[in-house]
Write a protein that holds these residues in place. Structure first.
Motif, PDB file in Angstrom:
ATOM      1  N   LEU A  20       0.827  -1.208   0.000  1.00 44.08           N
ATOM      2  CA  LEU A  20       0.000   0.000   0.000  1.00 44.08           C
ATOM      3  C   LEU A  20       0.862   1.260   0.000  1.00 44.08           C
ATOM      4  O   LEU A  20       0.603   2.208  -0.749  1.00 44.08           O
ATOM      5  CB  LEU A  20      -0.925  -0.011   1.221  1.00 44.08           C
ATOM      6  N   ASN A 199     -15.546  -3.038  -5.453  1.00 38.48           N
ATOM      7  CA  ASN A 199     -14.295  -3.636  -5.921  1.00 38.48           C
ATOM      8  C   ASN A 199     -14.473  -4.591  -7.095  1.00 38.48           C
ATOM      9  O   ASN A 199     -13.473  -5.039  -7.669  1.00 38.48           O
ATOM     10  CB  ASN A 199     -13.615  -4.402  -4.780  1.00 38.48           C
ATOM     11  N   THR A 217     -13.492   0.510 -11.380  1.00 38.64           N
ATOM     12  CA  THR A 217     -12.593  -0.606 -11.668  1.00 38.64           C
ATOM     13  C   THR A 217     -12.296  -0.718 -13.162  1.00 38.64           C
ATOM     14  O   THR A 217     -11.140  -0.918 -13.554  1.00 38.64           O
ATOM     15  CB  THR A 217     -13.208  -1.917 -11.164  1.00 38.64           C
ATOM     16  N   THR A 241      -9.118   4.798  -6.647  1.00 37.34           N
ATOM     17  CA  THR A 241     -10.124   3.743  -6.632  1.00 37.34           C
ATOM     18  C   THR A 241     -10.299   3.138  -5.247  1.00 37.34           C
ATOM     19  O   THR A 241     -11.418   2.835  -4.818  1.00 37.34           O
ATOM     20  CB  THR A 241      -9.737   2.636  -7.635  1.00 37.34           C
ATOM     21  N   THR A 242      -9.201   2.956  -4.547  1.00 40.92           N
ATOM     22  CA  THR A 242      -9.252   2.288  -3.247  1.00 40.92           C
ATOM     23  C   THR A 242      -9.574   3.234  -2.096  1.00 40.92           C
ATOM     24  O   THR A 242      -9.974   2.770  -1.021  1.00 40.92           O
ATOM     25  CB  THR A 242      -7.914   1.601  -2.944  1.00 40.92           C
ATOM     26  N   ILE A 245     -12.996   2.837  -0.377  1.00 39.52           N
ATOM     27  CA  ILE A 245     -13.083   1.599   0.385  1.00 39.52           C
ATOM     28  C   ILE A 245     -12.361   1.738   1.719  1.00 39.52           C
ATOM     29  O   ILE A 245     -12.843   1.275   2.759  1.00 39.52           O
ATOM     30  CB  ILE A 245     -12.486   0.432  -0.435  1.00 39.52           C
TER      31      ILE A 245
END
Length: 267
Positions: A20, A199, A217, A241-242, A245
């Motif tokens: 990450l 996701n 995605t 994108t993440t 989340i």
């Protein structure tokens, strides 16, 4: 022994955190610096990478599409599952027991895309938000019913009887009495289903054939194909994108643990 366990946990944590950190740190580098994909800090932070990704990758439109799909499917799934699980839990007839087992089978039964696509084409919901929302809901309802079914056992039946004596009808009994009591498992299922829908890559790839409908995605996938040599931009797209989340998970992680334990143990 305790020190060994703590060291082991920290090592496992690093296995997750290092990739990450690698993505985040390379998202603010120049293209030349990001080519080496190392953990070194950039000489000059390049926040304009995110502006480039948002503009060239059409991320705002993709974000809007993902929100429509995810929020729509999650809300439909949770409301339908809560109502269904309430009936199945309170009315222990043989038919309801078989229906509950039918939902349990849905936890392990794989999806067959060919008949699914044919049905969607017949109903004229292929390449539409309505179609993929219904598809996600169908896939997520078995697990959500399982969670609600177990948690509802912890709510005393006497509350139902008191509400009926006070004059509540079936809708009032559920939405005004029962549903507020199911808040822990509701938040748990909302978060889990949100992460699963956000996701997912496979279903939008099958259902959508117009780029204007692509969620995040697929937008990142298409962006990667165009800018495969610019790892700084690819990493910036992955971060964008993440990020939703991560925010959702940090907000509700304690509800996930408590809700799943209640649903699994009491079920």
């Amino acid at each position: 022994m305790r020190i060994v366990k703590e060291v082991s946990v920290w090592l496992l944590t690093l296995v997750i955190l290092i990739p990450l950190f690698l993505v985040v740190i390379n998202s603010v580098k120049t293209s030349a610096e990001a080519d080496s994909m190392n953990l070194s800090f950039p000489k000059h932070i390049q926040f304009n990478n995110y502006a480039t990704v948002i503009k060239e990758g059409k991320m705002i439109r993709a974000f809007k599409n993902s929100m429509i799909i995810t929020v729509g499917s999650v809300l439909l799934t949770n409301i339908a599952s809560a109502m269904g699980a309430f009936v199945l839990s309170r009315r222990r007839t043989q038919v309801n027991k078989m229906l509950y087992y039918y939902f349990i089978v849905g936890l392990i039964a794989p999806i067959n895309m060919i008949p699914t696509i044919k049905i969607m084409q017949t109903l004229h919901i292929m390449n539409t938000f309505q179609g993929i929302i219904l598809l996600y809901s169908a896939l997520m309802i078995p697990f959500t019913v399982f969670l609600y079914y177990g948690f509802i056992h912890s709510v005393p039946r006497e509350m139902d009887e008191s509400a009926v004596i006070d004059g509540s009808n079936a809708w009032q009994l559920f939405f005004r009495i029962q549903y507020p009591l199911l808040m822990p498992v509701t938040i748990t299922s909302l978060l889990i289903n949100f992460m699963n829908a956000w996701n997912d890559f496979i279903l939008p790839l099958y259902v959508f054939n117009k780029s204007t409908n692509n969620p995040m995605t697929l937008a990142v996938y298409n962006f990667y194909g165009t800018y495969i040599s610019s790892w700084n931009l690819v990493c910036a797209a992955i971060v964008l994108t993440t990020l939703p989340i991560v925010i959702v998970y940090l907000f509700g992680q304690r509800y996930i643990v408590s809700g799943m334990l209640s649903g699994a143990v009491k079920g």
